[in-house]
Design an enzyme around this catalytic site. Structure first.
Site, PDB file in Angstrom:
ATOM      1  N   LYS A 196      -1.637 -53.628 -23.178  1.00 31.48           N
ATOM      2  CA  LYS A 196      -1.528 -52.984 -21.858  1.00 31.48           C
ATOM      3  C   LYS A 196      -0.998 -53.996 -20.831  1.00 31.48           C
ATOM      4  O   LYS A 196      -0.166 -53.660 -19.978  1.00 31.48           O
ATOM      5  CB  LYS A 196      -2.882 -52.434 -21.407  1.00 31.48           C
ATOM      6  CG  LYS A 196      -3.387 -51.241 -22.175  1.00 31.48           C
ATOM      7  CD  LYS A 196      -2.515 -50.002 -22.056  1.00 31.48           C
ATOM      8  CE  LYS A 196      -2.521 -49.361 -20.691  1.00 31.48           C
ATOM      9  NZ  LYS A 196      -1.793 -48.061 -20.679  1.00 31.48           N
ATOM     10  N   THR A 255      -5.222 -50.415 -17.087  1.00 29.31           N
ATOM     11  CA  THR A 255      -6.667 -50.618 -17.166  1.00 29.31           C
ATOM     12  C   THR A 255      -7.093 -51.924 -16.509  1.00 29.31           C
ATOM     13  O   THR A 255      -6.290 -52.870 -16.429  1.00 29.31           O
ATOM     14  CB  THR A 255      -7.067 -50.637 -18.664  1.00 29.31           C
ATOM     15  OG1 THR A 255      -8.363 -51.192 -18.782  1.00 29.31           O
ATOM     16  CG2 THR A 255      -6.138 -51.502 -19.499  1.00 29.31           C
ATOM     17  N   ASP A 256      -8.375 -51.997 -16.109  1.00 25.69           N
ATOM     18  CA  ASP A 256      -8.889 -53.265 -15.568  1.00 25.69           C
ATOM     19  C   ASP A 256      -9.063 -54.307 -16.666  1.00 25.69           C
ATOM     20  O   ASP A 256      -9.271 -55.484 -16.377  1.00 25.69           O
ATOM     21  CB  ASP A 256     -10.219 -53.034 -14.820  1.00 25.69           C
ATOM     22  CG  ASP A 256     -11.336 -52.451 -15.693  1.00 25.69           C
ATOM     23  OD1 ASP A 256     -11.080 -52.123 -16.868  1.00 25.69           O
ATOM     24  OD2 ASP A 256     -12.473 -52.331 -15.182  1.00 25.69           O
ATOM     25  N   GLU A 257      -8.971 -53.874 -17.942  1.00 23.64           N
ATOM     26  CA  GLU A 257      -9.201 -54.819 -19.043  1.00 23.64           C
ATOM     27  C   GLU A 257      -8.121 -55.897 -19.114  1.00 23.64           C
ATOM     28  O   GLU A 257      -8.325 -56.931 -19.744  1.00 23.64           O
ATOM     29  CB  GLU A 257      -9.309 -54.075 -20.380  1.00 23.64           C
ATOM     30  CG  GLU A 257     -10.448 -53.076 -20.352  1.00 23.64           C
ATOM     31  CD  GLU A 257     -10.818 -52.491 -21.699  1.00 23.64           C
ATOM     32  OE1 GLU A 257     -10.612 -53.155 -22.717  1.00 23.64           O
ATOM     33  OE2 GLU A 257     -11.316 -51.352 -21.719  1.00 23.64           O
ATOM     34  N   TYR A 303      -5.805 -54.538 -27.647  1.00 23.18           N
ATOM     35  CA  TYR A 303      -5.554 -53.414 -26.732  1.00 23.18           C
ATOM     36  C   TYR A 303      -5.192 -53.921 -25.341  1.00 23.18           C
ATOM     37  O   TYR A 303      -4.148 -53.553 -24.788  1.00 23.18           O
ATOM     38  CB  TYR A 303      -6.797 -52.510 -26.657  1.00 23.18           C
ATOM     39  CG  TYR A 303      -6.785 -51.570 -25.459  1.00 23.18           C
ATOM     40  CD1 TYR A 303      -5.847 -50.546 -25.368  1.00 23.18           C
ATOM     41  CD2 TYR A 303      -7.703 -51.713 -24.416  1.00 23.18           C
ATOM     42  CE1 TYR A 303      -5.820 -49.689 -24.253  1.00 23.18           C
ATOM     43  CE2 TYR A 303      -7.685 -50.861 -23.311  1.00 23.18           C
ATOM     44  CZ  TYR A 303      -6.735 -49.863 -23.233  1.00 23.18           C
ATOM     45  OH  TYR A 303      -6.705 -49.034 -22.144  1.00 23.18           O
TER      46      TYR A 303
HETATM   47  N1  LIG Z   1     -10.204 -44.193 -20.970  1.00 26.43           N
HETATM   48  C1  LIG Z   1     -10.380 -45.110 -20.043  1.00 26.43           C
HETATM   49  O1  LIG Z   1     -11.525 -45.425 -19.679  1.00 26.43           O
HETATM   50  C2  LIG Z   1      -9.193 -45.763 -19.374  1.00 26.43           C
HETATM   51  C3  LIG Z   1      -9.404 -46.585 -18.271  1.00 26.43           C
HETATM   52  C4  LIG Z   1      -8.303 -47.141 -17.610  1.00 26.43           C
HETATM   53  C5  LIG Z   1      -7.020 -46.888 -18.079  1.00 26.43           C
HETATM   54  N2  LIG Z   1      -6.834 -46.109 -19.172  1.00 26.43           N
HETATM   55  C6  LIG Z   1      -5.447 -45.852 -19.605  1.00 26.43           C
HETATM   56  O2  LIG Z   1      -5.201 -44.483 -19.360  1.00 26.43           O
HETATM   57  C7  LIG Z   1      -4.317 -43.953 -20.349  1.00 26.43           C
HETATM   58  C8  LIG Z   1      -4.953 -42.738 -21.017  1.00 26.43           C
HETATM   59  O3  LIG Z   1      -6.187 -43.107 -21.596  1.00 26.43           O
HETATM   60  P1  LIG Z   1      -7.083 -42.043 -22.387  1.00 26.43           P
HETATM   61  O4  LIG Z   1      -8.469 -42.562 -22.418  1.00 26.43           O
HETATM   62  O5  LIG Z   1      -6.797 -40.701 -21.882  1.00 26.43           O
HETATM   63  O6  LIG Z   1      -6.452 -42.184 -23.848  1.00 26.43           O
HETATM   64  P2  LIG Z   1      -6.552 -41.188 -25.091  1.00 26.43           P
HETATM   65  O7  LIG Z   1      -6.579 -42.071 -26.298  1.00 26.43           O
HETATM   66  O8  LIG Z   1      -7.633 -40.184 -24.898  1.00 26.43           O
HETATM   67  O9  LIG Z   1      -5.166 -40.378 -25.039  1.00 26.43           O
HETATM   68  C9  LIG Z   1      -3.940 -40.972 -25.330  1.00 26.43           C
HETATM   69  C10 LIG Z   1      -2.906 -39.868 -25.497  1.00 26.43           C
HETATM   70  O10 LIG Z   1      -1.638 -40.491 -25.746  1.00 26.43           O
HETATM   71  C11 LIG Z   1      -1.012 -39.821 -26.847  1.00 26.43           C
HETATM   72  N3  LIG Z   1      -0.146 -40.793 -27.535  1.00 26.43           N
HETATM   73  C12 LIG Z   1      -0.523 -41.893 -28.233  1.00 26.43           C
HETATM   74  N4  LIG Z   1       0.557 -42.501 -28.736  1.00 26.43           N
HETATM   75  C13 LIG Z   1       1.640 -41.793 -28.345  1.00 26.43           C
HETATM   76  C14 LIG Z   1       3.046 -41.922 -28.547  1.00 26.43           C
HETATM   77  N5  LIG Z   1       3.545 -42.931 -29.281  1.00 26.43           N
HETATM   78  N6  LIG Z   1       3.874 -41.013 -27.982  1.00 26.43           N
HETATM   79  C15 LIG Z   1       3.376 -39.977 -27.249  1.00 26.43           C
HETATM   80  N7  LIG Z   1       2.052 -39.791 -27.053  1.00 26.43           N
HETATM   81  C16 LIG Z   1       1.204 -40.694 -27.588  1.00 26.43           C
HETATM   82  C17 LIG Z   1      -2.162 -39.340 -27.718  1.00 26.43           C
HETATM   83  O11 LIG Z   1      -1.779 -38.254 -28.559  1.00 26.43           O
HETATM   84  C18 LIG Z   1      -3.191 -38.933 -26.676  1.00 26.43           C
HETATM   85  O12 LIG Z   1      -3.013 -37.588 -26.282  1.00 26.43           O
HETATM   86  C19 LIG Z   1      -4.028 -45.093 -21.315  1.00 26.43           C
HETATM   87  O13 LIG Z   1      -2.798 -45.663 -20.953  1.00 26.43           O
HETATM   88  C20 LIG Z   1      -5.181 -46.075 -21.078  1.00 26.43           C
HETATM   89  O14 LIG Z   1      -4.771 -47.392 -21.338  1.00 26.43           O
HETATM   90  C21 LIG Z   1      -7.883 -45.531 -19.837  1.00 26.43           C
END
Ligand SMILES: NC(=O)c1ccc[n+]([C@@H]2O[C@H](COP(=O)([O-])OP(=O)(O)OC[C@H]3O[C@@H](n4cnc5c(N)ncnc54)[C@H](O)[C@@H]3O)[C@@H](O)[C@H]2O)c1
Length: 354
Positions: free
Chosen positions: A163, A134-136, A159
């Protein structure tokens, strides 16, 4: 190509899997997901019967099971998205974030390294570990400037700190052991199938129910927004064409204040659902200012020039087209929203327990 996708039942992971199965018939996906509150297999209903799709309900912190999955499926690549992802939850309870985001990434890196070391020269050169971040991790910007791939890491929330730690581990496994990694840092995503604790679905669903639309602080925090399917395409591009050891920032060139985002949702709903809840003239009447998030970052903005220049990726959706599609999707899929919220989370405010 055989690909492990971790976190494939989550918001972005499920978009990635739907895209891979539909647009790339040469790709077989193994979805490894623990199914926390944020993971939902209903998001994969369109493709769950496809012969190129496999599901393993496994915690990435379970080293034995992760080793089994590598040996059983013998993947060409792993795209790692599994994470605890909600900043407010990380304030109330950081332990899960440290466990999954840091320890879980370590377990995957070690399993990937052992597997990769056992490959022949050709397969070893082709293997990729793609870490999705993430950009965070870069912290907060002032009024000017953009995050680039060389910006200093200054995470401010549990968080983003977890990351950032995982990003450092991935980089170290490349520099020290030669593991062929690529890393991406993306701005805020929005789109269908996002769990309704995040800003855009929360506001849309609260508005339709005639509930208050909570704005943290003054609502003047700025985020850059990217439509989730554009992110999915970018991830595949980086995995298949990115240079080993490199980081790519991914963004939508859509800087918006949170209050602007909320007002946009309200205007779209005024058009699409003109029958307002009782006592409400316009959905924006429901906007309610609440206590700010502790340590709330003021501004994130991404310089996405490198991925445009080197990998020829640009987003397809504008904020306006993406938001309309998104709100329409939530209107058409109220049954999904009800089912994913039937567990413990009932849209209550989180993230004030400091
Ligand atoms: N949502 C955003 O805006 C955003 C932006 C940039 C990066 N990201 C990154 O992208 C990735 C996905 O984000 P998202 O928004 O889809 O998250 P989300 O919370 O919707 O989904 C996370 C998934 O990971 C699974 N999970 C959690 N802990 C686990 C574990 N210990 N073992 C196996 N599975 C596990 C959960 O069941 C879920 O399906 C993350 O790494 C997040 O940091 C998200």
């Amino acid at each position: 190509m055989k690909m492990i996708v971790t976190g494939g039942a989550g918001f972005i992971g499920s978009a990635v899997i739907r895209y891979l199965i539909k647009a790339h018939p040469d790709v077989t996906v193994i979805n490894v997901d623990k199914l926390t509150y944020a993971g939902n297999l209903e998001s994969l209903r369109d493709i769950e019967e496809h012969p190129n799709y496999h599901f393993e309900q496994v915690d990435i912190c379970n080293a034995q099971e992760i080793e089994r999955i590598f040996n059983q499926y013998r993947p060409d690549a792993i795209m790692h998205l599994a994470a605890e992802s909600h900043v407010d939850r990380s304030i109330d309870g950081p332990a899960e974030f440290i466990q999954t985001n840091i320890a879980g990434t370590y377990i995957l890196l070690e399993a990937a390294k052992q597997f990769w070391l056992g490959l022949d020269d050709k397969a070893r050169a082709a293997f990729r570990f793609h870490h999705v971040s993430t950009d965070e991790v870069y912290g907060s910007l002032g009024k000017e400037g953009l995050f680039t791939e060389t910006s200093t890491y200054k995470p401010n929330s549990p968080y983003s700190a977890s990351k950032a730690s995982s990003d450092h581990l991935v980089r170290a496994w490349h520099k020290t052991y030669g593991l062929p990694i690529v890393l991406t840092n993306c701005s805020n995503n929005y789109g269908p199938y996002q769990f309704p604790e995040k800003l855009i679905p929360l506001v849309a669903l609260n508005a339709l129910a005639g509930k208050p639309l909570p704005i943290y602080g003054k609502g003047d925090q700025i985020r850059d927004w990217l439509y989730v399917d554009d992110h999915a395409r970018a991830l595949y591009r980086v995995l298949t064409q990115g240079k080993i050891g490199e980081t790519y920032n991914i963004g939508g060139h859509n800087e918006k204040q949170n209050i602007e985002v909320v007002k946009t949702i309200c205007h779209i709903l005024d058009e699409l659902v003109p029958s307002h809840p009782a006592g409400v003239q316009a959905y924006a009447d429901l906007i309610t200012y609440v206590a700010d998030r502790p340590g709330h970052d003021q501004r994130y903005a991404i310089d996405a020039d490198k991925i445009k220049r080197d990998l020829d990726w640009v987003p397809e959706e504008t904020f306006e087209t993406g938001m309309k599609k998104t709100i329409q999707w939530y209107l058409d899929n109220s049954d999904w929203c009800e089912r994913v919220q039937s567990g413990k989370y009932q849209q209550e405010r989180l993230g004030l327990n400091v």
